[in-house]
Design a protein around this motif. Sequence first.
Motif, PDB file in Angstrom:
ATOM      1  N   ASP A 154       0.875  -1.166   0.000  1.00 28.52           N
ATOM      2  CA  ASP A 154       0.000   0.000   0.000  1.00 28.52           C
ATOM      3  C   ASP A 154       0.920   1.226   0.000  1.00 28.52           C
ATOM      4  N   ASP A 173       0.442   4.293   0.242  1.00 30.30           N
ATOM      5  CA  ASP A 173       0.101   5.374   1.170  1.00 30.30           C
ATOM      6  C   ASP A 173       0.657   5.143   2.569  1.00 30.30           C
ATOM      7  N   THR A 174       0.709   3.879   2.984  1.00 31.26           N
ATOM      8  CA  THR A 174       1.208   3.568   4.325  1.00 31.26           C
ATOM      9  C   THR A 174       2.556   2.865   4.300  1.00 31.26           C
ATOM     10  N   GLY A 175       2.873   2.248   3.167  1.00 25.87           N
ATOM     11  CA  GLY A 175       4.090   1.447   3.090  1.00 25.87           C
ATOM     12  C   GLY A 175       3.898   0.036   3.639  1.00 25.87           C
ATOM     13  N   ASN A 176       2.696  -0.291   4.046  1.00 22.27           N
ATOM     14  CA  ASN A 176       2.454  -1.653   4.560  1.00 22.27           C
ATOM     15  C   ASN A 176       2.705  -2.685   3.466  1.00 22.27           C
ATOM     16  N   ALA A 190       7.219  -0.606   7.269  1.00 26.38           N
ATOM     17  CA  ALA A 190       6.262   0.242   6.558  1.00 26.38           C
ATOM     18  C   ALA A 190       6.851   1.616   6.215  1.00 26.38           C
ATOM     19  N   GLU A 191       7.526   2.230   7.167  1.00 27.20           N
ATOM     20  CA  GLU A 191       8.020   3.580   6.886  1.00 27.20           C
ATOM     21  C   GLU A 191       9.082   3.581   5.790  1.00 27.20           C
ATOM     22  N   TRP A 193       7.318   3.105   2.561  1.00 29.71           N
ATOM     23  CA  TRP A 193       6.573   4.327   2.236  1.00 29.71           C
ATOM     24  C   TRP A 193       7.502   5.371   1.595  1.00 29.71           C
TER      25      TRP A 193
END
Lengths: 261, 792
Positions: free
Chosen positions: B651, B653-656, B774-775, B778
């Motif tokens: 994703d 937008d979140t980096g998930n 995630a970060e 992202w």
Amino acid sequence: MKTFNYHTPKDVKEASKLASTSSAFLAGGMTTIPSLKLGLATYKDVIDIKSIKKLSGIKVSGKSVTIGATTKHAEVAASKDVQKAIPALTKLAGNIGDAQVRNRGTIGGSISNNDPSACYPSACMALNAVIHTNSRKIPAAKFFTGMFETALKKGELVEAVEFEVPEKADYQKHPNPASRYAIIGVFVAKHKKEVNVAVTGAKSSVYIDKDLSKKLTSSFSSSAIEGMKLDHSEMNSDMHASSEYRANLVSLYAKKAVEAC
Amino acid sequence: MASLVGSRVERKEDGRFLQGKGRYTADINIANQTYAIFVRSPHARAKIKSVDTSKALKSSGVVGVLTGKEIAEDKIGGLIAGWAIRSEDGSEMKVPANPPLAKDIANFVGEPIAVVFAETLDEAKEGAEKVKVDYKVLKAVVDPADAMKSEAIHDGVDKNLCYDWLLGDRKAVDEAFAKADKIIKVDLINNRLVPNAMEPRACVVDYNTASEEITLYTTSQNPHLSRLVMSAFGGVAPENKLRVVAPDVGGGFGSKINVYNEEIVCSWASKKIERPIKWVAERTESFLTDTHGRDHVTHAELAVSNDGKFLGFKNETIANLGAYARVFGTVTPTYLFGPCATGVYTIPAAYSNVKAVYTNTAPVDAYRGAGRPEATYTIERLVEKAAMELGIDKTEIRMKNFPSEFPFKQTLVHTVDSGDYVAGLEKAKQMADYAGFEARRKKSEANGKLRGIGVSSYFEACGIAPSAAVMSLGCGVGLWESAEVRFNPTGQISVFTGAHSHGQSHDTTFAQIAADELGVPMENVDVVHGDTDKGTFGMGTYGSRSLTVGGIAIVNACKKIVAKGKRVAAKMLEVNEDEIEFKDGEFVALKSNKKKTIGEVAFACYLPGQRDEMKSPIPEGDEPGLIESSFFDPANFSFPAGSHICEVEIDPDTGNVKVEKYTAVDDFGRIVNPMIVEGQVHGGIAQGIGQALHENTQYDETGQLMTASYMDYTMPRADNFPEFNLGFTCTHATSNPLGVKGCGEAGAIASPPTVMNAVIDALGGQEISMPATAEKVWKACKTMKKSNAKAA
Ligand SMILES: Cc1cc2nc3c(=O)[nH]c(=O)nc-3n(C[C@H](O)[C@H](O)[C@H](O)COP(=O)(O)OP(=O)(O)OC[C@H]3O[C@@H](n4cnc5c(N)ncnc54)[C@H](O)[C@@H]3O)c2cc1C
């Protein structure tokens, strides 16, 4: 763990009397017990309030949902009445930590502890909650005073939390992958006259994001806040997330919450 | 009789584990025991100016306080490095002393300085708080990449360098590189991992003042080896006066190979204070002091031709040993890493150069896969990048460079006896619906998501052997395994193994093997391990060796039982031995079809005299009884191999990162129990995904461990995984009679590059390091968006 006196008061009055500068109430114990075991806190007296019947239970009226202080997260998550009145609240409770934590942790413990990344404080702020204590009623906006700090005085006990039923609400959380606390959590509540966007995890304590709230009050749609850049200068930056990343998430999850409403 | 080997027999151990009836070290209590608490260094690097125990000694309930001074006076030896590695220039590796209690200097946060024994645990904790240590804090060396430029932390270890090791031919590599069309380069960090066995380390020591025997109950993967090390190097007690018991052990993953400070100190101290001692690590102590895994900084290059042939390989690695060199600490980044770094490919020229450095961090040692995950990550990242840069399909480029025949003489050390890498990759492609990926990618894109696919083809070298070869490479012991099979007069069988089960299901697998060999029901077979007083000797369990080495010792001991049984049965049936056939638990006289069951024969073996009409059935030259043992030293390592394919969705937008699909096709030769093997693969993949996406050990610049609890160290959880799609191919190992290969580590070896290749594929080739949190992802997505915008 250092030795301490363990008390099981039968009512609030007795519990309050036992309190001192070196005591803790024991509700779910999900914070107190690890702190004791790790030596982060030592208490002379541990006052177990779980058997005080009056403190537990859920009441739903047309305009409000009142949750007793020792009501467990799992109980809130499973409550059909809460689900009907404020589904966002059952969702929030059902995503706290893990099953073990939800089966012990309580709403009273959560808000009294006021962990900067706890979930419930954001619901309190967005849903204009009133905190009932054994001596007064405190509006949420005055209750959470800083990191791990509240307006509670020595011997003051949270008895219940009364939430205002909104028109619509949703809670969105980006969990810390390790602890599953909130890296950030956003509670959006649309009331008749205003929209509140409460944010947890991003700063030293829960807060209402005024810009997001204002934009959504004038137009309650995700496009109103799409791609909104938030000031991250006061946001937390730690090994789990930079302030810049948190700001991005707050904006994004506010939008997701509006879309889920 | 249907063969048990190959079937999904339910685990014998499940009953006790699932009902909470396991008996772990912490469950053991000895009357009159004291409790130990260790005083540990809060500093990563500090001179110990003085240790004042006077207040602690007066503290309520305290029985004794011991420090580095006393242990040095008693000449108790320190912790050891098990392999001697030589540098490229021929010099010997530099190993600092590692006393069980630090006396003059502390070299990592958590290093034990003193120990307090008290009547209760709380009193021991109180007492420990009263031990006053005066430190002079020194500047810590934390980053392995900077270690060689930093001040030396150990006397006599110049540049903090343990060794500068080379395997391969630099000149040949230079020549190959000069001829290449293209050089593919990667800079990699293999992130440090905390093993996190579910059961923290513990020990209970019981000193018998009459017999002067020490019994040590401990969380060990190798009790016999522990006894040997504690006796030979620690000087704690002679081997015959030291009994080491490792009862149920809740996971090790390599972290319980070492003999640790606490076991040496408590064993020594129990004799000194003449009281039993119990010590159980708290989770924080596990984080700080269990040996950690991985921690490499690597620059690697692959020389290729435009049509995708691999021509040469270079591997320049800095390996972080942490503060001290431990049992497998020095071999893990050399012989377990370097030779495997050329992977499943024919590469004409290659070298691996490893500089192992000391830092003020917890010691690093073997962790599930030990060296081979690091090797596979290195080559498989390079191969994937080569495919991308050359515009060749990532599976095709692999097929192109697989060996065309077996045995496959690998570039650096190994001769791989068997395998079929093409079959494995083909099967994985099919199971993963590789061909349908682009359609799935488009669908994800339509939903605003990024989808990537990653492949990794691996082989690994496990069941390290033969002893002669490993000892020539610097190993301090032989790596055979032993077994003893006792056929009791009344028909049950005890199988003693020197391997140790701490999650590997030996009770079941070994019983399957023995029951098949002896033709008896599995229920009659008990597998006994984990006690130096029971069974012969053993090297323990690590490096996927239990079945390929230990299991074969059982097979061989069983064969000796059958051989003797034949002689006895022949006498009982009054025929010649060569007229007897053993089948399904019965000795049959071929001509007359008269039979004796193996149980009857066993019973007879214990009756050497006359009874009724029966004269002694023991043939002349044979002894009574039916007990046989075997030491097995295989001819070679075993070489499991396979191909894994992973699909992730990001994703932006979140980096998930979500692992959407995971397919693993492995060749473990003959499989004894498919259910248990699948469990091993699941666990390994879970750990590998943990490394790739979640687990991140972080020290700050002063050497404090920032991720010292589960609040900050991310262990992967069930909801982080998709259902694993497992398949098998089978080529038999030729180095052992069962044709089996190790399966315990493969999942953790293959999966990190598989997942990272998928993540990087989703990111359009943008490289990021493990763990792909995630970060980080992202940020990479933002960069990608920017460069896409520019390109448009
Ligand atoms: C692994 C883990 C994950 C978690 N994840 C989340 C999460 O995702 N989101 C989240 O919101 N929380 C999370 N928590 C916190 C948890 O849900 C509890 O809310 C929290 O631990 C405190 O509640 P408790 O009932 O356990 O309080 P206790 O630990 O019993 O008490 C905490 C503090 O509150 C005080 N206190 C308790 N009750 C009262 C009262 N009635 N009046 C006045 N003071 C009181 C006590 O004196 C004490 O100082 C997590 C906790 C753990 C351990």
